[in-house]
Write an enzyme that holds these catalytic residues in place. Sequence first.
Site, mmCIF file in Angstrom:
data_model
loop_
_atom_site.group_PDB
_atom_site.id
_atom_site.type_symbol
_atom_site.label_atom_id
_atom_site.label_comp_id
_atom_site.label_asym_id
_atom_site.label_seq_id
_atom_site.Cartn_x
_atom_site.Cartn_y
_atom_site.Cartn_z
ATOM 1 N N LYS A 24 0.778 -1.199 -0.119
ATOM 2 C CA LYS A 24 -0.089 0.156 -0.129
ATOM 3 C C LYS A 24 0.768 1.279 0.096
ATOM 4 O O LYS A 24 0.828 2.078 -0.899
ATOM 5 C CB LYS A 24 -0.916 0.097 1.214
ATOM 6 C CG LYS A 24 -1.766 -1.205 1.202
ATOM 7 C CD LYS A 24 -2.641 -0.936 2.410
ATOM 8 C CE LYS A 24 -2.389 -0.950 3.721
ATOM 9 N NZ LYS A 24 -1.677 -2.313 4.339
ATOM 10 N N ARG A 99 -9.910 0.992 8.986
ATOM 11 C CA ARG A 99 -9.293 -0.237 8.985
ATOM 12 C C ARG A 99 -10.410 -0.961 10.025
ATOM 13 O O ARG A 99 -10.157 -2.301 10.183
ATOM 14 C CB ARG A 99 -8.060 -0.384 10.057
ATOM 15 C CG ARG A 99 -6.938 -0.321 9.224
ATOM 16 C CD ARG A 99 -5.587 -0.424 10.104
ATOM 17 N NE ARG A 99 -4.508 -1.088 9.867
ATOM 18 C CZ ARG A 99 -3.544 -0.339 9.437
ATOM 19 N NH1 ARG A 99 -3.450 0.863 9.016
ATOM 20 N NH2 ARG A 99 -2.401 -0.947 9.084
ATOM 21 N N ARG A 138 11.481 -5.909 5.254
ATOM 22 C CA ARG A 138 11.145 -4.560 4.769
ATOM 23 C C ARG A 138 12.171 -3.518 5.396
ATOM 24 O O ARG A 138 12.322 -3.604 6.571
ATOM 25 C CB ARG A 138 9.630 -4.252 5.017
ATOM 26 C CG ARG A 138 9.373 -2.840 4.602
ATOM 27 C CD ARG A 138 7.820 -2.762 4.618
ATOM 28 N NE ARG A 138 7.116 -2.905 5.799
ATOM 29 C CZ ARG A 138 5.907 -2.648 5.762
ATOM 30 N NH1 ARG A 138 4.980 -2.283 4.443
ATOM 31 N NH2 ARG A 138 5.150 -2.686 6.775
ATOM 32 N N ARG A 166 11.202 -1.226 10.786
ATOM 33 C CA ARG A 166 10.030 -0.614 11.661
ATOM 34 C C ARG A 166 9.974 -1.827 12.891
ATOM 35 O O ARG A 166 9.971 -2.734 12.768
ATOM 36 C CB ARG A 166 8.536 -0.855 10.969
ATOM 37 C CG ARG A 166 8.186 0.552 10.129
ATOM 38 C CD ARG A 166 7.275 0.538 9.245
ATOM 39 N NE ARG A 166 5.749 -0.137 9.906
ATOM 40 C CZ ARG A 166 4.661 -0.314 9.499
ATOM 41 N NH1 ARG A 166 4.541 0.137 8.203
ATOM 42 N NH2 ARG A 166 3.546 -0.622 10.077
ATOM 43 N N ARG A 177 -0.756 -8.417 13.377
ATOM 44 C CA ARG A 177 -1.389 -7.419 12.502
ATOM 45 C C ARG A 177 -2.423 -8.194 11.276
ATOM 46 O O ARG A 177 -3.339 -7.724 10.939
ATOM 47 C CB ARG A 177 -0.322 -6.738 11.827
ATOM 48 C CG ARG A 177 0.481 -5.594 12.829
ATOM 49 C CD ARG A 177 1.638 -5.342 12.409
ATOM 50 N NE ARG A 177 1.961 -4.494 11.162
ATOM 51 C CZ ARG A 177 2.702 -4.177 10.400
ATOM 52 N NH1 ARG A 177 3.922 -4.786 10.863
ATOM 53 N NH2 ARG A 177 2.806 -3.346 9.436
HETATM 54 P P1 AMP Z 1 0.670 0.822 8.854
HETATM 55 O O1 AMP Z 1 1.661 1.661 8.693
HETATM 56 O O2 AMP Z 1 -0.702 1.402 8.340
HETATM 57 O O3 AMP Z 1 0.726 -0.635 8.727
HETATM 58 O O4 AMP Z 1 0.164 1.151 10.448
HETATM 59 C C1 AMP Z 1 0.873 0.734 11.492
HETATM 60 C C2 AMP Z 1 0.384 0.481 12.852
HETATM 61 O O5 AMP Z 1 -0.421 1.947 13.257
HETATM 62 C C3 AMP Z 1 -0.958 -0.335 12.797
HETATM 63 O O6 AMP Z 1 -0.512 -1.731 13.065
HETATM 64 C C4 AMP Z 1 -1.848 0.129 13.813
HETATM 65 O O7 AMP Z 1 -1.360 -0.110 15.363
HETATM 66 C C5 AMP Z 1 -1.735 1.739 13.630
HETATM 67 N N1 AMP Z 1 -2.750 2.186 12.855
HETATM 68 C C6 AMP Z 1 -2.656 2.716 11.569
HETATM 69 N N2 AMP Z 1 -3.798 2.940 10.883
HETATM 70 C C7 AMP Z 1 -4.627 2.738 12.037
HETATM 71 C C8 AMP Z 1 -6.159 2.694 11.794
HETATM 72 N N3 AMP Z 1 -6.768 3.219 10.800
HETATM 73 N N4 AMP Z 1 -6.887 2.109 12.893
HETATM 74 C C9 AMP Z 1 -6.354 1.826 14.003
HETATM 75 N N5 AMP Z 1 -4.744 1.310 14.184
HETATM 76 C C10 AMP Z 1 -4.121 1.992 12.783
#
Ligand code: AMP
Length: 219
Positions: A24, A99, A138, A166, A177
Amino acid sequence: SSESAQEESSAMRMIFIGPPGAGKGTQAARLVAHYLIPHISTGDMFRAAVTEGTPMGQEADRYMKAGQLVPDEVVIGLVRERLAQDDTKAGFMLDGFPRTRPQAEALAEALNADNLTLDAVLLLEVPDELIVERIVGRRSDPETGEIYHLTFNPPPAELADRLVHRKDDTEEAVRSRLEAYHSMTAPIVPFYEGEGVLKRVNGVGRPDDVTSAIRAALG
Ligand code: AMP
């Protein structure tokens, strides 16, 4: 004015849905460069808040480290504020939001209130068995935002020292996740399918091929 009306009508409002490691972030960066719209990644916003050490960042960090979702009210508040900013008049690419079902409903409400609709909801599909391998290798470049993979998309050697892994890109956090994705996020897909805006894209393959598939899906 008629000029701003035209701006509104050509605005592209998109969402990216997909499991962690689906691509993404990589694909969203390419699309926003093409459509000249802001890239709104809630994960990036939380990581920035963690780095700044704000109270919200401290709260979010506890969930992120464990691979769990940050509570809806926190995320929804953050996105509402972001969408109220002027640059989103040109459209936006939401990456990693919504999400959950309540997040999808909050977004629909916010858009309805301004008489706006979504142009596309892109679902980037990658089977679970490919995800762990993708995520654990990654690395990202904090200076350019570029995302690499140690094997599949190796970074230039001279960047090696500044690349970031990360905290939640560990095998253990990835499993949580993925579980959160299947239990909380996948159920919002039918919601968008029902609205006729869902576009499924195969996320397996080289990034350039996925980009082509996305362009084709967007028409
Ligand atoms: P991402 O970079 O999109 O993989 O997001 C990393 C982490 O941020 C996720 O595993 C969640 O802990 C938190 N996070 C990001 N976006 C959301 C969302 N829309 N709802 C809940 N948690 C989020």
